[in-house]
Scaffold this motif. Sequence first.
Motif, short mmCIF file in Angstrom:
data_model
loop_
_atom_site.label_atom_id
_atom_site.label_comp_id
_atom_site.label_asym_id
_atom_site.label_seq_id
_atom_site.Cartn_x
_atom_site.Cartn_y
_atom_site.Cartn_z
N TYR A 294 0.81 -1.21 0.00
CA TYR A 294 0.00 0.00 0.00
C TYR A 294 0.85 1.27 0.00
N ALA A 295 2.16 1.12 -0.06
CA ALA A 295 3.05 2.28 -0.04
C ALA A 295 2.82 3.15 -1.27
N THR A 296 2.72 4.44 -1.06
CA THR A 296 2.58 5.40 -2.14
C THR A 296 3.79 6.33 -2.15
N ALA A 297 3.89 7.17 -3.16
CA ALA A 297 4.97 8.15 -3.23
C ALA A 297 4.34 9.54 -3.30
N PRO A 298 4.45 10.36 -2.23
CA PRO A 298 5.13 10.09 -0.97
C PRO A 298 4.30 9.20 -0.05
N ALA A 299 4.97 8.62 0.92
CA ALA A 299 4.32 7.62 1.77
C ALA A 299 3.25 8.21 2.68
N PHE A 300 3.26 9.54 2.89
CA PHE A 300 2.22 10.15 3.71
C PHE A 300 0.83 9.82 3.20
N GLY A 301 0.72 9.68 1.86
CA GLY A 301 -0.58 9.43 1.26
C GLY A 301 -1.22 8.13 1.67
N SER A 302 -0.43 7.20 2.21
CA SER A 302 -0.95 5.90 2.61
C SER A 302 -1.52 5.88 4.02
N LEU A 303 -1.23 6.90 4.82
CA LEU A 303 -1.70 6.91 6.21
C LEU A 303 -3.22 6.89 6.26
N GLY A 304 -3.75 6.10 7.18
CA GLY A 304 -5.19 5.90 7.25
C GLY A 304 -5.95 6.97 7.98
N VAL A 305 -5.30 7.68 8.90
CA VAL A 305 -5.97 8.71 9.69
C VAL A 305 -5.63 10.08 9.11
N VAL A 306 -6.64 10.85 8.74
CA VAL A 306 -6.43 12.14 8.07
C VAL A 306 -5.60 13.08 8.92
N SER A 307 -5.86 13.12 10.22
CA SER A 307 -5.10 14.01 11.10
C SER A 307 -3.63 13.63 11.14
N TYR A 308 -3.33 12.33 11.06
CA TYR A 308 -1.94 11.87 11.01
C TYR A 308 -1.27 12.38 9.73
N LYS A 309 -2.01 12.26 8.64
CA LYS A 309 -1.48 12.68 7.33
C LYS A 309 -1.15 14.18 7.34
N LYS A 310 -2.08 14.96 7.85
CA LYS A 310 -1.87 16.41 7.88
C LYS A 310 -0.73 16.80 8.81
N ALA A 311 -0.68 16.18 9.98
CA ALA A 311 0.33 16.53 10.97
C ALA A 311 1.74 16.25 10.46
N SER A 312 1.92 15.14 9.78
CA SER A 312 3.26 14.78 9.30
C SER A 312 3.62 15.47 8.00
N PHE A 313 2.66 15.56 7.08
CA PHE A 313 2.92 16.16 5.77
C PHE A 313 3.06 17.68 5.84
N GLY A 314 2.42 18.29 6.85
CA GLY A 314 2.43 19.74 6.95
C GLY A 314 3.83 20.32 7.09
N PHE A 315 4.71 19.64 7.80
CA PHE A 315 6.07 20.15 8.00
C PHE A 315 6.87 20.19 6.70
N VAL A 316 6.42 19.47 5.68
CA VAL A 316 7.15 19.39 4.41
C VAL A 316 7.17 20.73 3.69
N ILE A 317 6.25 21.63 4.02
CA ILE A 317 6.21 22.92 3.33
C ILE A 317 7.52 23.69 3.50
#
Length: 464
Positions: A294-317
Amino acid sequence: MSEVKEGYALGAEVDESDSFDTITALVAEDHQHDIKLRTMSWHKTACLLAGEQVCLAIMAQSWSLSVLGWVPGIITMVLCCILFWFTSITMHKYIMKYPQIKDICDFGYYVFGKSKAAYVFSAFMLLANNIMLIGFHTLTGAKVLNTLSDHSLCTAVFSVIVTIMGIVMSMPRTLHHVSFMSMFSSACMGISILLFLVFAGIEKAPLYGYNGNYPTDGLVKTNAFPLPGTTWVACMNAVLNITFLWVPQILFPTFIAEMEKPQDFPKALAVLTVISAILFIVPPAIGYRYLGQYATAPAFGSLGVVSYKKASFGFVIVPTLIIGVIYANVTAKFIYTRVLGTSRHTHSHTVIGWGVWAIIMVGIYLVAFVFAEVIPSMGDFLSLLSATFDSFFGFIYFAIAYWQLNRGSLFKGLGRSINTVFNIFIFIVGLFVLGPGLYAAVKAIIADYSGSITPAFTCANLAI
């Protein structure tokens, strides 16, 4: 001193025995100017290197492992690490012989026997590579803002916002100033990676994969080798994805040229290599362990919980913007010196000097913005970049540089002979990435265009 000035672009050859005297003269000359470029210590250079290397591409490596499997994937990563170290050291040795080299274009000029054609070719490759990468980071920034805001604005508008932010942040003319930003960039990307690993470990299962949402493609599983039916094109693109992460040498000559003691570059390189070896292998491996197919590129897209995805991906800016700044600085500096040459505006705080710098920077970002908006799949175009540019700037140039440095004594002693054979291997790797790698990248792009593609300047939601 006149020879030093002449040697800045297409100047006279400097013997290796005189290189330290030449470096001293170059630094002394530079420090007479209002805007001093040769001021970075190896510590600042290490920060700059880490800021450029610790990037979102790390989070695409779990996908590469899902295509290649554990054994070929880890072998490719370790081999790229070894090749990165050896080619970078060869580059440094060559620049120490010709310390007037100030960018990859000068490097190509000298390596290919003072060929003006090689200089022009290198210049085209530098501009194309860097501007497309700035475009990629512009699009990535828009994706981050889309994800965090739940697509509150048109994606093209987000791209405009990121472009304007990039232009403003890119105005400092020295890499010394940019190195301060790089420390913050590395820290933010490190936090992002750490949060992803924690979230991937604590959630029950990933949500999204390219073959459907969990558990459409079965329970999470990993494989030692590529699964049956995996195409050669898919495997080659996964290899190119790994290679792209490990080949930043196109910027290194410019970094070295702004060091006060360029002979200390191997210290900064050693720090970067250790950081890269850890971050480029361990987090992707952990990500693959928890995401599997289920790994995607980037891997953040595979996370099942939306809040997890936002919290981790947000720092990428933060690294997205700052890495764009690094590439923009190197690109603008090359164009800037071609426009103003050795005039006083190049190194002084003049209206003309700053005006030209600003115009060039705006032009670079505008072209990059267009690339970001019209290319349907930046992921496949990164494979194209890797095959086209990394083959030269990651392998071929440095194998030839080794030959130039050791002509007449390539097989003098066992150690030199082993090194020579290894550099022949590096040259072959470069040809392989350029040939079959380019074929695989083009095939992937053709497949993109044959299906549904994202329209240019779209308002569509590109959140991960």
